[in-house]
Design a protein around this motif. Sequence first.
Motif, PDB file in Angstrom:
ATOM      1  N   ARG A  13       0.759  -1.162  -0.126  1.00 62.65           N
ATOM      2  CA  ARG A  13      -0.262   0.010   0.017  1.00 62.65           C
ATOM      3  C   ARG A  13       0.776   1.320   0.043  1.00 62.65           C
ATOM      4  NH1 ARG A  13      -4.265  -1.896   4.449  1.00 62.65           N
ATOM      5  NH2 ARG A  13      -4.988  -3.892   3.491  1.00 62.65           N
ATOM      6  N   VAL A  14       1.923   1.159   0.834  1.00 61.66           N
ATOM      7  CA  VAL A  14       2.881   2.248   0.808  1.00 61.66           C
ATOM      8  C   VAL A  14       3.379   2.530  -0.537  1.00 61.66           C
ATOM      9  CG1 VAL A  14       5.140   3.100   1.783  1.00 61.66           C
ATOM     10  CG2 VAL A  14       3.322   2.191   3.374  1.00 61.66           C
ATOM     11  N   LEU A  15       3.849   1.583  -1.222  1.00 63.81           N
ATOM     12  CA  LEU A  15       4.606   1.607  -2.617  1.00 63.81           C
ATOM     13  C   LEU A  15       3.529   2.074  -3.497  1.00 63.81           C
ATOM     14  CD1 LEU A  15       6.719  -1.715  -2.583  1.00 63.81           C
ATOM     15  CD2 LEU A  15       7.523   0.588  -2.420  1.00 63.81           C
ATOM     16  N   GLY A  16       2.199   1.751  -3.326  1.00 61.46           N
ATOM     17  CA  GLY A  16       1.037   2.113  -4.274  1.00 61.46           C
ATOM     18  C   GLY A  16       0.940   3.473  -4.128  1.00 61.46           C
ATOM     19  N   LEU A  17       1.222   4.319  -2.932  1.00 57.37           N
ATOM     20  CA  LEU A  17       1.057   5.720  -2.899  1.00 57.37           C
ATOM     21  C   LEU A  17       2.342   6.406  -3.439  1.00 57.37           C
ATOM     22  CD1 LEU A  17      -0.157   5.603   0.866  1.00 57.37           C
ATOM     23  CD2 LEU A  17      -1.581   6.482  -1.054  1.00 57.37           C
ATOM     24  N   ILE A  18       3.354   5.860  -3.273  1.00 59.06           N
ATOM     25  CA  ILE A  18       4.525   6.467  -3.846  1.00 59.06           C
ATOM     26  C   ILE A  18       4.230   6.354  -5.248  1.00 59.06           C
ATOM     27  CG2 ILE A  18       7.134   6.351  -4.051  1.00 59.06           C
ATOM     28  CD1 ILE A  18       7.049   5.370  -0.991  1.00 59.06           C
ATOM     29  N   GLY A  19       3.942   5.145  -5.807  1.00 64.16           N
ATOM     30  CA  GLY A  19       4.043   4.941  -7.224  1.00 64.16           C
ATOM     31  C   GLY A  19       2.793   5.647  -8.088  1.00 64.16           C
ATOM     32  N   ALA A  20       1.908   6.362  -7.241  1.00 67.74           N
ATOM     33  CA  ALA A  20       0.708   7.204  -7.659  1.00 67.74           C
ATOM     34  C   ALA A  20       1.318   8.368  -8.426  1.00 67.74           C
ATOM     35  CB  ALA A  20      -0.089   7.735  -6.568  1.00 67.74           C
ATOM     36  N   PHE A  21       2.537   9.023  -8.026  1.00 67.74           N
ATOM     37  CA  PHE A  21       3.282   9.920  -8.624  1.00 67.74           C
ATOM     38  C   PHE A  21       3.973   9.769  -9.945  1.00 67.74           C
ATOM     39  CE2 PHE A  21       3.084  11.097  -3.955  1.00 67.74           C
ATOM     40  CZ  PHE A  21       2.194  12.297  -4.224  1.00 67.74           C
ATOM     41  N   ASP A  22       3.623  10.313 -10.873  1.00 69.96           N
ATOM     42  CA  ASP A  22       4.450  10.421 -12.134  1.00 69.96           C
ATOM     43  C   ASP A  22       4.559  11.913 -13.064  1.00 69.96           C
ATOM     44  OD1 ASP A  22       2.189  11.189 -13.444  1.00 69.96           O
ATOM     45  OD2 ASP A  22       1.594   8.975 -13.825  1.00 69.96           O
ATOM     46  N   ALA A  23       5.119  11.899 -13.930  1.00 66.32           N
ATOM     47  CA  ALA A  23       5.496  13.094 -14.760  1.00 66.32           C
ATOM     48  C   ALA A  23       4.233  13.959 -14.994  1.00 66.32           C
ATOM     49  CB  ALA A  23       6.160  12.735 -16.081  1.00 66.32           C
ATOM     50  N   THR A  24       2.807  13.595 -14.815  1.00 67.62           N
ATOM     51  CA  THR A  24       1.817  14.266 -15.079  1.00 67.62           C
ATOM     52  C   THR A  24       0.994  14.390 -13.925  1.00 67.62           C
ATOM     53  OG1 THR A  24       0.737  12.137 -15.882  1.00 67.62           O
ATOM     54  CG2 THR A  24       1.776  13.768 -17.761  1.00 67.62           C
ATOM     55  N   HIS A  25       1.479  13.809 -12.851  1.00 74.20           N
ATOM     56  CA  HIS A  25       0.760  13.739 -11.571  1.00 74.20           C
ATOM     57  C   HIS A  25       1.893  14.127 -10.421  1.00 74.20           C
ATOM     58  CE1 HIS A  25      -1.849  11.455 -14.206  1.00 74.20           C
ATOM     59  NE2 HIS A  25      -2.773  12.000 -13.438  1.00 74.20           N
ATOM     60  N   ARG A  26       2.496  15.269 -10.566  1.00 69.75           N
ATOM     61  CA  ARG A  26       3.333  15.480  -9.559  1.00 69.75           C
ATOM     62  C   ARG A  26       2.859  16.044  -8.128  1.00 69.75           C
ATOM     63  NH1 ARG A  26       8.485  16.219 -11.905  1.00 69.75           N
ATOM     64  NH2 ARG A  26       8.314  16.229 -14.347  1.00 69.75           N
ATOM     65  N   ARG A  27       1.702  16.544  -8.339  1.00 65.58           N
ATOM     66  CA  ARG A  27       1.118  17.043  -7.071  1.00 65.58           C
ATOM     67  C   ARG A  27      -0.202  16.200  -7.144  1.00 65.58           C
ATOM     68  NH1 ARG A  27       4.625  20.643  -7.833  1.00 65.58           N
ATOM     69  NH2 ARG A  27       5.434  21.763  -6.208  1.00 65.58           N
ATOM     70  N   LEU A  28      -0.669  15.708  -5.901  1.00 62.27           N
ATOM     71  CA  LEU A  28      -2.128  14.917  -5.847  1.00 62.27           C
ATOM     72  C   LEU A  28      -2.815  15.269  -4.341  1.00 62.27           C
ATOM     73  CD1 LEU A  28      -0.781  11.605  -6.977  1.00 62.27           C
ATOM     74  CD2 LEU A  28      -2.175  13.073  -8.208  1.00 62.27           C
ATOM     75  N   THR A  29      -3.959  15.189  -4.395  1.00 58.39           N
ATOM     76  CA  THR A  29      -4.851  15.459  -3.132  1.00 58.39           C
ATOM     77  C   THR A  29      -4.802  14.106  -2.558  1.00 58.39           C
ATOM     78  OG1 THR A  29      -6.817  14.948  -4.143  1.00 58.39           O
ATOM     79  CG2 THR A  29      -6.227  17.420  -4.357  1.00 58.39           C
ATOM     80  N   LEU A  30      -5.315  14.234  -1.234  1.00 57.11           N
ATOM     81  CA  LEU A  30      -5.380  12.867  -0.589  1.00 57.11           C
ATOM     82  C   LEU A  30      -6.363  11.840  -1.146  1.00 57.11           C
ATOM     83  CD1 LEU A  30      -4.337  11.301   1.892  1.00 57.11           C
ATOM     84  CD2 LEU A  30      -6.385  12.229   3.187  1.00 57.11           C
ATOM     85  N   SER A  31      -7.362  12.334  -1.798  1.00 57.58           N
ATOM     86  CA  SER A  31      -8.406  11.617  -2.430  1.00 57.58           C
ATOM     87  C   SER A  31      -7.834  10.941  -3.671  1.00 57.58           C
ATOM     88  CB  SER A  31      -9.930  12.533  -2.762  1.00 57.58           C
ATOM     89  OG  SER A  31     -10.313  12.793  -1.471  1.00 57.58           O
ATOM     90  N   GLU A  32      -7.084  11.814  -4.446  1.00 62.57           N
ATOM     91  CA  GLU A  32      -6.357  11.405  -5.607  1.00 62.57           C
ATOM     92  C   GLU A  32      -5.358  10.355  -5.132  1.00 62.57           C
ATOM     93  OE1 GLU A  32      -6.772  15.643  -8.444  1.00 62.57           O
ATOM     94  OE2 GLU A  32      -5.138  15.034  -6.868  1.00 62.57           O
ATOM     95  N   LEU A  33      -4.668  10.634  -4.267  1.00 68.49           N
ATOM     96  CA  LEU A  33      -3.625   9.347  -3.832  1.00 68.49           C
ATOM     97  C   LEU A  33      -4.385   8.215  -3.551  1.00 68.49           C
ATOM     98  CD1 LEU A  33      -1.028  11.515  -1.782  1.00 68.49           C
ATOM     99  CD2 LEU A  33      -0.701   9.878  -3.575  1.00 68.49           C
ATOM    100  N   ALA A  34      -5.510   8.327  -2.777  1.00 67.82           N
ATOM    101  CA  ALA A  34      -6.349   7.038  -2.462  1.00 67.82           C
ATOM    102  C   ALA A  34      -6.675   6.144  -3.587  1.00 67.82           C
ATOM    103  CB  ALA A  34      -7.229   7.162  -1.336  1.00 67.82           C
ATOM    104  N   ALA A  35      -7.120   7.003  -4.693  1.00 65.85           N
ATOM    105  CA  ALA A  35      -7.772   6.555  -5.644  1.00 65.85           C
ATOM    106  C   ALA A  35      -6.737   5.780  -6.697  1.00 65.85           C
ATOM    107  CB  ALA A  35      -8.768   7.327  -6.658  1.00 65.85           C
ATOM    108  N   ARG A  36      -5.565   6.495  -6.880  1.00 66.74           N
ATOM    109  CA  ARG A  36      -4.658   5.987  -7.596  1.00 66.74           C
ATOM    110  C   ARG A  36      -3.790   4.906  -7.213  1.00 66.74           C
ATOM    111  NH1 ARG A  36      -2.931   8.889 -12.087  1.00 66.74           N
ATOM    112  NH2 ARG A  36      -0.690   8.284 -11.814  1.00 66.74           N
ATOM    113  N   ALA A  37      -3.942   4.815  -5.804  1.00 67.89           N
ATOM    114  CA  ALA A  37      -2.887   3.698  -5.184  1.00 67.89           C
ATOM    115  C   ALA A  37      -4.151   2.691  -4.832  1.00 67.89           C
ATOM    116  CB  ALA A  37      -2.427   4.453  -3.668  1.00 67.89           C
ATOM    117  N   ASP A  38      -5.279   2.814  -5.049  1.00 67.75           N
ATOM    118  CA  ASP A  38      -6.358   1.873  -4.769  1.00 67.75           C
ATOM    119  C   ASP A  38      -6.540   1.392  -3.228  1.00 67.75           C
ATOM    120  OD1 ASP A  38      -8.361   0.163  -5.349  1.00 67.75           O
ATOM    121  OD2 ASP A  38      -7.483  -1.433  -5.812  1.00 67.75           O
TER     122      ASP A  38
END
Length: 247
Positions: A13-38
């Motif tokens: 889960r921690v790795l999923g949260l870190i992996g949620a960031f990429d070149a087009t998603h450099r800043r994410l809200t908490l909700s976006e982090l949760a969704a992208r990390a599932d």
Amino acid sequence: MAGGSGGRTVASRVLGLIGAFDATHRRLTLSELAARADVSLPTAHRLVAELVEWGALVREEDGTYAVGRRLWDAGLLAPVATDLRSVAAPFLHDLYGATLETVHLAVREDDHVLYLDTLRGTRNVPIVSSVGSRLPMYSTGVGKVLLAHAPEDVRTQVLSGPLRPFTRHTITTPGLLRRQLDRVITEGYATTAEEMTLGACSVAVPITTSAGVVGSLGIVVSDLRRNRLRLVSALKVAAQGVSRGLG
């Protein structure tokens, strides 16, 4: 859908949260982090708080989250980054001293180019890259070098698109880009002409060892029409020095 993390370990889960960031998603809200990390929102809230406390993530003033410096510092301990940066450092300084232009050291990371080191030039040339930044390979000089020498499946993936235009000069036609990559192999260097940023051109060469192309050196200038061959020559000498240093 967030919350489908049943049975997953805390580490995944921690790795999923870190992996949620990429070149087009450099800043994410908490909700976006949760969704992208599932992961569920409460789980994301708890884990993100721990990551912020440790320094892996930082919380911006607007409430969004970004990758923290501590992750980048840890990444630089990887042998390829440590060896390449330390060996290349004096050659980057030599290039900067000889040209007073912005110089880059970069490696390929999946289908992007990762900038390991940068020395900013004294001239007023717009630069979007920085140490630790990731950019598409097809629109940068160092990226084109790395893409030209990348495995065929990586080239195919990038050429399959989408090839997003960053300026009106960005090459977004797959056939044209492939022919340009073939010339990079033949000529030993790559160039760009205002393809990432208006007012900025670049030239780059590969760093090659017995393992193949391990990185790229590049210079960013306002115009390549008069100094291209001189810059290519300086880059090739520097790249050969780095290659010898890497053994």
